[in-house]
Design an enzyme around this catalytic site. Structure first.
Site, PDB file in Angstrom:
ATOM      1  N   HIS A  83      33.445  43.064  39.543  1.00 39.12           N
ATOM      2  CA  HIS A  83      33.872  44.389  39.986  1.00 39.12           C
ATOM      3  C   HIS A  83      33.997  44.486  41.501  1.00 39.12           C
ATOM      4  O   HIS A  83      34.689  45.359  42.013  1.00 39.12           O
ATOM      5  CB  HIS A  83      32.912  45.461  39.448  1.00 39.12           C
ATOM      6  CG  HIS A  83      33.121  45.710  37.989  1.00 39.12           C
ATOM      7  ND1 HIS A  83      32.850  46.897  37.376  1.00 39.12           N
ATOM      8  CD2 HIS A  83      33.598  44.909  37.007  1.00 39.12           C
ATOM      9  CE1 HIS A  83      33.132  46.826  36.076  1.00 39.12           C
ATOM     10  NE2 HIS A  83      33.594  45.615  35.839  1.00 39.12           N
ATOM     11  N   HIS A 246      33.518  37.531  29.235  1.00 35.08           N
ATOM     12  CA  HIS A 246      32.883  38.109  28.046  1.00 35.08           C
ATOM     13  C   HIS A 246      32.254  37.054  27.147  1.00 35.08           C
ATOM     14  O   HIS A 246      31.814  37.372  26.039  1.00 35.08           O
ATOM     15  CB  HIS A 246      33.900  38.997  27.307  1.00 35.08           C
ATOM     16  CG  HIS A 246      34.275  40.198  28.115  1.00 35.08           C
ATOM     17  ND1 HIS A 246      35.292  41.061  27.779  1.00 35.08           N
ATOM     18  CD2 HIS A 246      33.747  40.700  29.281  1.00 35.08           C
ATOM     19  CE1 HIS A 246      35.379  42.019  28.690  1.00 35.08           C
ATOM     20  NE2 HIS A 246      34.465  41.812  29.615  1.00 35.08           N
TER      21      HIS A 246
END
Ligand code: HEM
Length: 694
Positions: A83, A246
């Protein structure tokens, strides 16, 4: 305090002003090169292996105030780094982890950064241990990179060298903000388009639940491609990053109650979590719930295998959002989940993502390689040219980061002779292949030389350190094809004679900058320092997103002008000096970026402050409009201005500098020299402290 740097200047050369102002060979304190040099020295003394081993130990020490999932913080820190770096956008080079601006508004209160305040707080003891030897920006990149490594993932290296900002100012245009709305409005949040990097302001790229929250995988795939593309990621890199990221961790959405106020809304107790205790199993971050795999702390390609080998059905999870599960699963597989964006990789209307998912599911080594490269790219692109990377740098070449060739062994040319040739050429020379401007019956190339040099140098973006004249990519597509550069290839042909005379000792990029510099000096500007040593690229790759943002076209408005100036890293005063100086020499040509032929000043081969006087005293009228194109002419005189010039007069914060320069020619000449020197040196990462300057 002033800092001495080593200079290799030849005493035979006539010296211009010090490129940094002040005494020749001395960098003023506070100069970015000094800050960079100081940080590079501190980082050079730091044992990065020790920092990495501290990080690895710290990931496994769960703290009661924010317990780690399954006793390991590593996945949390992969998300933190993603992020931080993932804000980067190719359109204007903004974003990325440099500056460590995730700590500030607006980024820290983005919905996508929920609970990352906890991650940064957890990281503080490591930051405190190493202090200024590692910036927040670097530590945040290193944390996620080390986290991947600690879980067995592939890592290529670590490009360090980020300086920390003191506030979030440089992220304001990422939004939400008035500035973002002015230059990159988003009519409906969730459907934002370039130059914004994300489909949704406040998310890193894309809504995980699907477009505008609708769980439609095929439509989500289009958004994934679009938004990752805006970061310059191709399909393989996109799939590798999503499936690699992920492979780790879980999503958090224990109940529908939410995370509570953001840091902006409640700085003392941000995101308290409104489910139960608000932490551990009660955490609410995104509002989705569950892990992607049964081994969330271990690197593997299970994400792809599980995606392919199961049916997935949509349902509303405990946090109240659409997410996907395996129907009728039992045991540990009953807990695993997918987001709509994950499922979208099976439903790409172009059929491309599906193939890549299958490749990565079948071939772990291929996936490892793709992820390692994509992560390094993700985590390094805010740093610009590879030359700027410190730390544990991966070995180039990287196609996304083309480097320039080494300097020729014949460098340097005899600078005084090069200068003398250019001076002669500025006047009393006309090459039939490209007509000179003619003023008072005399041919004049000076304005064209300056325009060429400005066009070459003004591609520089302070936001991601790309562009600039080093490499002279203005000779190649795409730069040479930009409308604003039309016919500049003719000016290059005029310079062919000088280039041929000095051969490999003189690069095109040095020649272009020197031609613009000499044009100003020759016309009455102050003597300027020249710092040679640029080299020439062999093609135009790397310029794809650098097209001029400051167009005088009808749709230009003031906000774009200010934005373009900021991207270049210029102050208002520097910008006014450069634009006014550039428009002092030569004239505009109807065939190029403007719609008019004619000069800004009555003596277009003299370098003085007449441009500013004219701007303030003449009355400019829109004289004709052809297909929406506007021309501005001084009443009763053959003097012209572009719309962008008139903004400098109309906007009070620009105008104060126009007035200053109109009243004080000396202040203008000095400001021009400083601003020009800054601009043409801004891409000199090969010589940051000016060792090659004369
Ligand atoms: C977690 C969305 C791409 C790494 C999450 C969460 C969401 C999400 C909603 C849950 C946050 C929470 O509730 O705690 C997306 C979307 C992506 C994307 C929509 C793009 C389509 C990536 C990429 C990476 C990554 C490229 C890294 C390479 C992670 C990690 C977690 C996570 C490691 C788990 C964090 C933890 O366990 O605390 N992501 N993500 N994601 N994401 Fe992504």
């Amino acid at each position: 305090m002033l800092r001495k740097v080593l200079l290799l200047a030849s005493p035979l050369l006539s010296l211009g002003a010090c490129p940094f102002g002040g005494e020749q060979g001395v960098l003023p304190d506070g100069h970015p090169a000094v800050a960079q040099e100081t940080y590079a020295a501190a980082l050079g003394d730091l044992d990065l292996d020790l920092v990495r081993s501290d990080l690895k130990a710290f990931f496994l020490k769960s703290q009661d105030h924010w317990p780690a999932d399954l006793g390991n913080y590593a996945p949390f820190f992969v998300r933190l780094t993603w992020h931080c770096t993932g804000t980067y956008r190719s359109s204007d080079g903004r974003g990325g982890c440099e500056g460590g601006r995730q700590r500030f508004e607006p980024e820290r209160s983005w919905a996508d950064n929920t609970n990352l305040d906890k991650a940064r707080a957890l990281l503080w003891p490591v930051k405190a241990k190493y202090g200024d030897a590692i910036s927040w920006g670097d530590l945040m990149v290193l944390a996620g990179t080390t986290a991947i490594e600690s879980m067995g993932g592939p890592v290529l290296g670590f490009c360090a060298g980020r300086l920390d900002d003191k506030d979030g100012f440089e992220s304001i245009e990422l939004g939400p903000s008035e500035e973002q709305e002015a230059v990159a409005p988003c009519v409906l949040n969730g459907t934002c388009v370039s130059p914004l990097g994300s489909t949704t302001v406040g998310l890193i790229y894309v809504n995980p639940e699907g477009p505008l929250g609708n769980p439609i995988p095929a439509e989500s795939a289009l958004q994934v491609r679009d938004s990752f593309g805006r970061m310059g990621m191709n399909d393989s890199e996109t799939v590798a990053l999503i499936g690699g990221g992920h492979a780790f961790g879980k999503v958090h959405g224990a109940c529908p109650a939410g995370a509570g106020p953001s840091p902006k809304e409640d700085p003392l107790n941000p995101y308290p979590g409104l489910c139960g205790t608000g932490k551990g199993k009660d955490t609410f971050t995104s509002g989705f719930e569950g892990p992607w795999t049964t081994t969330p702390n271990q690197w593997s390609n299970l994400y792809f295998n599980d995606l392919l080998n199961n049916d997935w059905e949509v349902h509303v999870g405990p946090g109240g959002h659409h997410q996907w599960r395996i129907p009728n699963a039992t045991g540990p597989m009953a807990g695993i989940m997918r987001l709509t964006t994950d499922i979208s990789l099976l439903h790409d209307p172009a059929g491309i993502y599906q193939k890549i998912v299958k490749e990565f599911a079948a071939d772990q080594a291929k996936f490892d390689n793709a992820f390692a490269h994509a992560w390094y790219k993700l985590a390094s692109r805010d740093m610009g040219p590879a030359l700027r990377c410190l730390g544990q740098v991966a070995a180039p070449p990287f196609p996304w980061n083309p480097s320039l060739p080494a300097r020729s062994s014949e460098f340097p040319p005899a600078w005084p002779q090069v200068k003398a040739s250019l001076k002669e050429m500025a006047r009393d020379y006309s090459k039939p292949i490209f007509p000179a401007d003619v003023f008072s019956g005399q041919s004049y190339y000076g304005g064209l030389f300056l325009q060429l040099a400005w066009r070459c140098a003004s591609t520089f973006r302070q936001t991601d350190y790309r562009g600039g004249c080093n490499g002279a990519r203005i000779r190649f597509s795409p730069e040479k094809d930009w409308p604003a550069n039309a016919e500049l290839d003719g000016v290059l042909k005029v310079l062919d004679d000088v280039k041929a005379r000095f051969g490999d000792a003189l690069s095109w990029s040095d020649l272009i900058i020197l031609a613009g510099t000499v044009a100003v000096e020759e016309a009455g500007g102050l003597p300027m320092s020249f710092c040679g040593g640029r080299t020439d690229a062999t093609d135009g790759s790397g310029s794809e997103h650098l097209a001029p943002r400051l167009s005088p076209r009808p749709d230009t408005d003031l906000a774009f002008l200010v934005d373009g100036m900021k991207v270049m890293g210029l102050t208002r005063r520097e910008f006014v000096a450069l634009v006014g100086g550039g428009h002092t020499l030569g004239q505009m040509h109807a065939s190029r970026s403007s719609f008019i032929s004619g000069p800004w000043t009555s003596s277009p081969s003299r370098f003085n402050n007449e441009y500013f006087t004219n701007l303030l005293t003449e009355v400019y009228q829109e004289v004709s409009v052809q297909s929406g194109e506007k021309k501005y002419k001084a009443v009763g005189k053959e003097l012209f201005m572009l719309k962008t010039d008139l903004f400098l007069k109309a906007d009070p914060e620009f105008r104060i500098h126009v007035e200053e320069f109109a009243l004080d020619n000396k202040a203008f000449l000095e400001s021009y020299r400083a601003a020009w020197t800054k601009l043409v040196r801004s891409d000199r990462f090969d010589d940051p402290t000016g060792k090659l300057c004369e």
